[in-house]
Motif scaffolding. Structure first.
Motif, PDB file in Angstrom:
ATOM      1  N   GLY A 115      19.098  13.137  59.464  1.00 43.78           N
ATOM      2  CA  GLY A 115      18.099  12.332  58.778  1.00 43.78           C
ATOM      3  C   GLY A 115      16.771  12.510  59.485  1.00 43.78           C
ATOM      4  N   ALA A 116      15.898  11.511  59.339  1.00 42.33           N
ATOM      5  CA  ALA A 116      14.529  11.647  59.818  1.00 42.33           C
ATOM      6  C   ALA A 116      14.226  10.731  60.993  1.00 42.33           C
ATOM      7  CB  ALA A 116      13.544  11.364  58.681  1.00 42.33           C
ATOM      8  N   VAL A 117      13.183  11.119  61.734  1.00 39.75           N
ATOM      9  CA  VAL A 117      12.620  10.295  62.804  1.00 39.75           C
ATOM     10  C   VAL A 117      11.126  10.129  62.538  1.00 39.75           C
ATOM     11  CG1 VAL A 117      14.312  11.077  64.508  1.00 39.75           C
ATOM     12  CG2 VAL A 117      12.148  12.330  64.254  1.00 39.75           C
ATOM     13  N   ARG A 118      10.474   9.372  63.394  1.00 39.30           N
ATOM     14  CA  ARG A 118       9.019   9.312  63.371  1.00 39.30           C
ATOM     15  C   ARG A 118       8.515   9.251  64.812  1.00 39.30           C
ATOM     16  NH1 ARG A 118       6.715   3.530  61.217  1.00 39.30           N
ATOM     17  NH2 ARG A 118       7.320   2.227  62.980  1.00 39.30           N
ATOM     18  N   ASP A 119       7.213   9.121  65.021  1.00 44.20           N
ATOM     19  CA  ASP A 119       6.616   9.147  66.361  1.00 44.20           C
ATOM     20  C   ASP A 119       6.938  10.469  67.060  1.00 44.20           C
ATOM     21  OD1 ASP A 119       5.954   6.476  65.791  1.00 44.20           O
ATOM     22  OD2 ASP A 119       7.758   5.720  66.787  1.00 44.20           O
ATOM     23  N   ARG A 124       8.184  13.936  71.787  1.00 40.48           N
ATOM     24  CA  ARG A 124       7.987  15.171  72.557  1.00 40.48           C
ATOM     25  C   ARG A 124       7.471  14.866  73.959  1.00 40.48           C
ATOM     26  NH1 ARG A 124       5.199  18.429  67.496  1.00 40.48           N
ATOM     27  NH2 ARG A 124       7.159  19.133  66.537  1.00 40.48           N
ATOM     28  N   ALA A 125       6.591  13.886  74.071  1.00 42.02           N
ATOM     29  CA  ALA A 125       6.050  13.542  75.387  1.00 42.02           C
ATOM     30  C   ALA A 125       7.133  12.975  76.302  1.00 42.02           C
ATOM     31  CB  ALA A 125       4.908  12.542  75.235  1.00 42.02           C
ATOM     32  N   LEU A 126       8.110  12.271  75.733  1.00 45.07           N
ATOM     33  CA  LEU A 126       9.188  11.695  76.539  1.00 45.07           C
ATOM     34  C   LEU A 126      10.141  12.765  77.059  1.00 45.07           C
ATOM     35  CD1 LEU A 126       9.984   8.521  74.404  1.00 45.07           C
ATOM     36  CD2 LEU A 126       9.126   8.552  76.761  1.00 45.07           C
ATOM     37  N   GLY A 127      10.245  13.891  76.351  1.00 45.28           N
ATOM     38  CA  GLY A 127      11.117  14.962  76.800  1.00 45.28           C
ATOM     39  C   GLY A 127      12.587  14.650  76.690  1.00 45.28           C
ATOM     40  N   PHE A 128      12.937  13.674  75.878  1.00 50.66           N
ATOM     41  CA  PHE A 128      14.342  13.304  75.685  1.00 50.66           C
ATOM     42  C   PHE A 128      14.893  14.097  74.509  1.00 50.66           C
ATOM     43  CE2 PHE A 128      17.667  10.562  73.852  1.00 50.66           C
ATOM     44  CZ  PHE A 128      18.454  10.341  74.978  1.00 50.66           C
ATOM     45  N   PRO A 129      16.126  14.622  74.618  1.00 55.24           N
ATOM     46  CA  PRO A 129      16.657  15.459  73.532  1.00 55.24           C
ATOM     47  C   PRO A 129      16.981  14.665  72.266  1.00 55.24           C
ATOM     48  CG  PRO A 129      18.314  15.189  75.258  1.00 55.24           C
ATOM     49  CD  PRO A 129      17.041  14.595  75.780  1.00 55.24           C
ATOM     50  N   VAL A 130      16.164  14.863  71.256  1.00 56.48           N
ATOM     51  CA  VAL A 130      16.367  14.268  69.936  1.00 56.48           C
ATOM     52  C   VAL A 130      16.407  15.404  68.920  1.00 56.48           C
ATOM     53  CG1 VAL A 130      15.480  12.718  68.161  1.00 56.48           C
ATOM     54  CG2 VAL A 130      15.177  12.144  70.588  1.00 56.48           C
ATOM     55  N   PHE A 131      17.487  15.485  68.166  1.00 52.57           N
ATOM     56  CA  PHE A 131      17.640  16.492  67.127  1.00 52.57           C
ATOM     57  C   PHE A 131      17.705  15.776  65.785  1.00 52.57           C
ATOM     58  CE2 PHE A 131      18.718  18.633  70.898  1.00 52.57           C
ATOM     59  CZ  PHE A 131      18.674  20.006  70.688  1.00 52.57           C
ATOM     60  N   ALA A 132      16.869  16.184  64.842  1.00 54.50           N
ATOM     61  CA  ALA A 132      16.795  15.515  63.555  1.00 54.50           C
ATOM     62  C   ALA A 132      16.433  16.510  62.471  1.00 54.50           C
ATOM     63  CB  ALA A 132      15.784  14.371  63.590  1.00 54.50           C
ATOM     64  N   LYS A 133      16.548  16.055  61.229  1.00 57.14           N
ATOM     65  CA  LYS A 133      16.278  16.928  60.090  1.00 57.14           C
ATOM     66  C   LYS A 133      14.807  16.993  59.740  1.00 57.14           C
ATOM     67  CE  LYS A 133      18.307  18.040  55.607  1.00 57.14           C
ATOM     68  NZ  LYS A 133      19.234  17.606  54.540  1.00 57.14           N
ATOM     69  N   GLY A 134      14.038  15.991  60.141  1.00 56.16           N
ATOM     70  CA  GLY A 134      12.627  15.987  59.817  1.00 56.16           C
ATOM     71  C   GLY A 134      11.950  14.755  60.363  1.00 56.16           C
ATOM     72  N   ALA A 135      10.670  14.596  60.048  1.00 53.20           N
ATOM     73  CA  ALA A 135       9.888  13.443  60.490  1.00 53.20           C
ATOM     74  C   ALA A 135       9.150  12.854  59.300  1.00 53.20           C
ATOM     75  CB  ALA A 135       8.899  13.842  61.577  1.00 53.20           C
ATOM     76  N   VAL A 136       9.044  11.527  59.285  1.00 46.04           N
ATOM     77  CA  VAL A 136       8.376  10.816  58.203  1.00 46.04           C
ATOM     78  C   VAL A 136       7.831   9.503  58.772  1.00 46.04           C
ATOM     79  CG1 VAL A 136      10.461   9.592  57.446  1.00 46.04           C
ATOM     80  CG2 VAL A 136       8.645  10.054  55.797  1.00 46.04           C
ATOM     81  N   PRO A 137       6.676   9.005  58.307  1.00 48.61           N
ATOM     82  CA  PRO A 137       6.107   7.792  58.887  1.00 48.61           C
ATOM     83  C   PRO A 137       6.855   6.503  58.545  1.00 48.61           C
ATOM     84  CG  PRO A 137       4.408   9.123  57.814  1.00 48.61           C
ATOM     85  CD  PRO A 137       5.726   9.678  57.397  1.00 48.61           C
ATOM     86  N   ARG A 138       7.576   6.482  57.462  1.00 47.03           N
ATOM     87  CA  ARG A 138       8.171   5.236  56.954  1.00 47.03           C
ATOM     88  C   ARG A 138       9.224   4.682  57.904  1.00 47.03           C
ATOM     89  NH1 ARG A 138      11.446   4.762  51.222  1.00 47.03           N
ATOM     90  NH2 ARG A 138      11.846   2.516  51.271  1.00 47.03           N
TER      91      ARG A 138
END
Length: 244
Positions: A115-119, A124-138
């Motif tokens: 699914g999606a993430v935002r921010d 990226r600045a946190l450098g924590f591994p997050v894998f997602a399908k996309g980004a959206v503001p909602r």
């Protein structure tokens, strides 16, 4: 909130075994176990260069809600990877900076979200591994609920609690828990053979990788017969030496 949590007591992999897995790229897992263990390519690293390796804690949220994800991030143990079977929903973000920062502070191993993430910039600045399908503001809801610690589908691959996830810039691979030790031996064998390949032109090297004296991978049928029966065939089995 309607939260259904299932109590599972899956075996924990030893620290030594996990350390060994951290040296294995996702592409080697794909070569050893086949493409049926590789998450769909749309699920990518939000912070290029980050890598994840850990056992899964799974959640299935109600569409557009992240309350069960917040619960899982609070209950998961250090090193665990929280896996969200979000059915590929990209219109609502289920995680962002706050969730990522919380996971990092608790020492979790990463997030894998179908699914999606935002921010995205903050992630990226946190450098924590997050894998997602996309980004959206909602932003998501936080009152509907979902299910935790049940098998989920992520990018076309079934993930059960305790399964091992290996992720890097190439994508995410899933190793069934009961096959973790045997699969590691296969991966290490392949990595060792690659290290000792002679320094020759690529055309000749490609032919030699498929040569008859190359050992074939050991199947994991002894650990998971049903999974092996359903898995796609290893593409290496169809490599034939060039005819002369």
């Amino acid at each position: 909130m309607g939260l259904q949590r299932y109590i599972v007591n899956f075996p924990r992999l030893s620290p030594g075994l996990l350390d060994a897995w951290r040296a294995v790229p996702s592409r080697v897992v794909a070569d050893a176990l086949g493409c049926g263990h590789v998450v769909a390519p749309g699920i990518r690293s939000c912070a290029p260069g980050t890598r994840l390796c850990g056992q899964a804690r799974t959640v299935t949220p109600m569409p557009g809600d992240n309350s069960v994800l917040l619960t899982a991030c609070s209950l998961a143990e250090p090193g665990d990877v929280v896996v969200v079977g979000g059915a590929g929903l990209e219109t609502v973000a289920v995680a962002g900076e706050w969730v990522t920062r919380s996971c990092k502070s608790r020492g979790l191993g990463g997030l894998v979200i179908d699914g999606a993430v935002r921010d995205l910039r903050e992630i990226r600045a946190l450098g924590f591994p997050v894998f997602a399908k996309g980004a959206v503001p909602r932003a998501p809801h936080r009152a509907v609920g979902g299910k935790m610690d049940l098998p989920v589908m992520v990018g076309g691959v079934a993930v059960s609690p305790g399964d091992l996830l290996v992720g890097d810039d190439d994508g995410v691979a899933v190793v069934p828990l009961l096959a973790a030790e045997e699969a590691l031996r296969q991966c290490q064998d392949r990595m060792a053979r690659l290290e000792h390949l002679p320094d020759r032109p690529p055309e000749r090297l490609i032919l030699e990788i498929g040569a008859k004296d190359r050992p074939l991978p050991t199947p994991i049928a002894s650990a998971l017969p049903l999974l092996t029966a359903l898995a796609l065939p290893d593409p290496d089995l169809f490599d034939f030496p060039a005819a002369h």
